[in-house]
Design an enzyme around this catalytic site. Structure first.
Site, PDB file in Angstrom:
ATOM      1  N   ARG A  47     -47.723  20.216  23.568  1.00 25.78           N
ATOM      2  CA  ARG A  47     -46.658  19.559  23.053  1.00 25.78           C
ATOM      3  C   ARG A  47     -45.412  20.100  23.659  1.00 25.78           C
ATOM      4  O   ARG A  47     -44.772  20.871  23.165  1.00 25.78           O
ATOM      5  CB  ARG A  47     -46.665  19.259  21.750  1.00 25.78           C
ATOM      6  CG  ARG A  47     -47.832  18.360  21.085  1.00 25.78           C
ATOM      7  CD  ARG A  47     -47.952  18.228  19.691  1.00 25.78           C
ATOM      8  NE  ARG A  47     -46.670  17.670  19.253  1.00 25.78           N
ATOM      9  CZ  ARG A  47     -46.495  17.297  18.026  1.00 25.78           C
ATOM     10  NH1 ARG A  47     -47.333  17.583  17.200  1.00 25.78           N
ATOM     11  NH2 ARG A  47     -45.136  16.641  17.541  1.00 25.78           N
ATOM     12  N   ASP A  49     -41.251  20.725  24.952  1.00 22.46           N
ATOM     13  CA  ASP A  49     -40.157  20.511  24.244  1.00 22.46           C
ATOM     14  C   ASP A  49     -39.240  19.451  25.419  1.00 22.46           C
ATOM     15  O   ASP A  49     -39.665  19.246  26.343  1.00 22.46           O
ATOM     16  CB  ASP A  49     -39.288  21.506  24.002  1.00 22.46           C
ATOM     17  CG  ASP A  49     -40.044  22.465  23.040  1.00 22.46           C
ATOM     18  OD1 ASP A  49     -40.957  21.841  21.921  1.00 22.46           O
ATOM     19  OD2 ASP A  49     -39.790  23.579  22.737  1.00 22.46           O
ATOM     20  N   TYR A 107     -48.010  28.888  31.955  1.00 17.28           N
ATOM     21  CA  TYR A 107     -46.469  28.203  32.218  1.00 17.28           C
ATOM     22  C   TYR A 107     -45.984  29.182  33.269  1.00 17.28           C
ATOM     23  O   TYR A 107     -46.203  30.212  33.609  1.00 17.28           O
ATOM     24  CB  TYR A 107     -45.636  28.369  31.001  1.00 17.28           C
ATOM     25  CG  TYR A 107     -45.844  27.291  29.732  1.00 17.28           C
ATOM     26  CD1 TYR A 107     -44.964  26.183  29.774  1.00 17.28           C
ATOM     27  CD2 TYR A 107     -46.767  27.696  28.696  1.00 17.28           C
ATOM     28  CE1 TYR A 107     -45.275  25.194  28.983  1.00 17.28           C
ATOM     29  CE2 TYR A 107     -46.947  26.643  27.914  1.00 17.28           C
ATOM     30  CZ  TYR A 107     -46.116  25.486  27.915  1.00 17.28           C
ATOM     31  OH  TYR A 107     -46.510  24.366  27.017  1.00 17.28           O
ATOM     32  N   ARG A 195     -39.841  30.084  25.974  1.00 18.60           N
ATOM     33  CA  ARG A 195     -38.283  30.303  26.075  1.00 18.60           C
ATOM     34  C   ARG A 195     -37.797  31.255  25.770  1.00 18.60           C
ATOM     35  O   ARG A 195     -36.713  31.826  26.183  1.00 18.60           O
ATOM     36  CB  ARG A 195     -37.564  28.656  26.033  1.00 18.60           C
ATOM     37  CG  ARG A 195     -38.263  27.591  27.065  1.00 18.60           C
ATOM     38  CD  ARG A 195     -37.826  26.462  26.627  1.00 18.60           C
ATOM     39  NE  ARG A 195     -36.388  26.388  26.411  1.00 18.60           N
ATOM     40  CZ  ARG A 195     -35.855  25.330  25.373  1.00 18.60           C
ATOM     41  NH1 ARG A 195     -36.712  24.302  24.760  1.00 18.60           N
ATOM     42  NH2 ARG A 195     -34.492  25.218  25.136  1.00 18.60           N
TER      43      ARG A 195
END
Length: 263
Positions: A47, A49, A107, A195
């Site tokens: 999910r 952001d 990622y 992040r």
């Protein structure tokens, strides 16, 4: 049915449905429901952001056997907005769960520390950093974060959710074009974890923090106030790994268990 999809997160308020906001899930579910004339509810592997991109996102959906699976991507291409695409659709075993059956997520985070900033054609997926970055120092700090830890210092805690994760890869490479790409892989990620890790490494890379600092935060029992969450647009979900079909159910069952550290 398994769906493999991608999206430019720039104009989306993340994956999850939110009232009065444009989200990836909302656009996909509404469009698929219209095209198929069925009530569509998606389960996603990660999910993302608001502002985060995906080139290798995976979702699953339960649909009647009468649906033309092979023809679905073409039908959706005519109805979806241009910033989200379903590349493939295929039937999978009933035990397949895009979220709980996943082994790991991969990622990438792109940063340009060039004096001229990010290339204009990559400005929407590359962070322009105003100061030079020491990639060797960032990699030395990243190595101290690998393994299974409680990453609560790097996460926005959610009620009832564990922040224990196994970080399997955290490596930064500078390409021929000068752009630094961080490769980040884990069995799962908690909210804002990637992040926040990048934000901590950027502080090391520009010399504001020492190499040992990010790793020292693993001893905290709450979110670290000194960690800045890196901007969303540099981040992209590029791949999700799944086990063989025979292992899907066992993997989903294991993932649903709340983890604690063994030490």
């Amino acid at each position: 049915m398994r769906l493999d999809l991608a999206y430019d997160g720039t104009e989306f308020s993340g994956w999850a449905r939110q009232p009065e906001r444009r989200t990836v899930c909302g656009v996909l579910e509404d469009t698929m429901s219209m095209v198929l004339r069925e009530d569509v509810q998606l389960t996603v592997a990660g999910r993302t952001d608001a502002g985060v991109h995906a080139s290798g996102q995976v979702a699953h959906v339960d649909l009647p056997s009468t649906v033309d699976v092979a023809g679905l991507p073409r039908r959706l291409a005519r109805a979806l907005p241009t910033d989200v695409r379903v590349f493939s659709a295929r039937e999978v075993p009933a035990a397949f769960d895009a979220r709980f059956s996943a082994l790991r997520r991969h990622y990438e985070y792109r940063v340009s520390d060039a004096a001229s900033g990010a290339h204009p054609l990559r400005r929407l997926d590359t962070l322009a950093w105003p100061r030079p970055l020491d990639v060797d120092a960032m990699n030395a700090a990243a190595a101290l974060l690998l393994g299974e830890h409680d990453f609560c210092a790097f996460c926005k805690r959610r009620e009832g959710a564990t922040t224990i994760r196994e970080l399997q890869r955290l490596e930064l490479l500078r390409g021929a074009d000068g752009v630094i790409t961080a490769f980040v892989s884990a069995d799962a990620f908690c909210h804002s974890m990637v992040r926040s890790l990048i934000g901590a490494l950027l502080a090391v890379g520009e010399g504001r923090k020492g190499i040992e600092w990010p790793g020292s935060l693993l001893s905290l029992h709450g979110r670290a106030s000194g960690v800045t969450v890196a901007p969303a647009h540099g981040l992209c979900l590029v791949r999700v790994d799944f086990p063989d079909d025979a292992e899907l159910g066992a993997r989903a069952e294991a993932t649903r268990k709340v983890r604690t550290l063994s030490r």
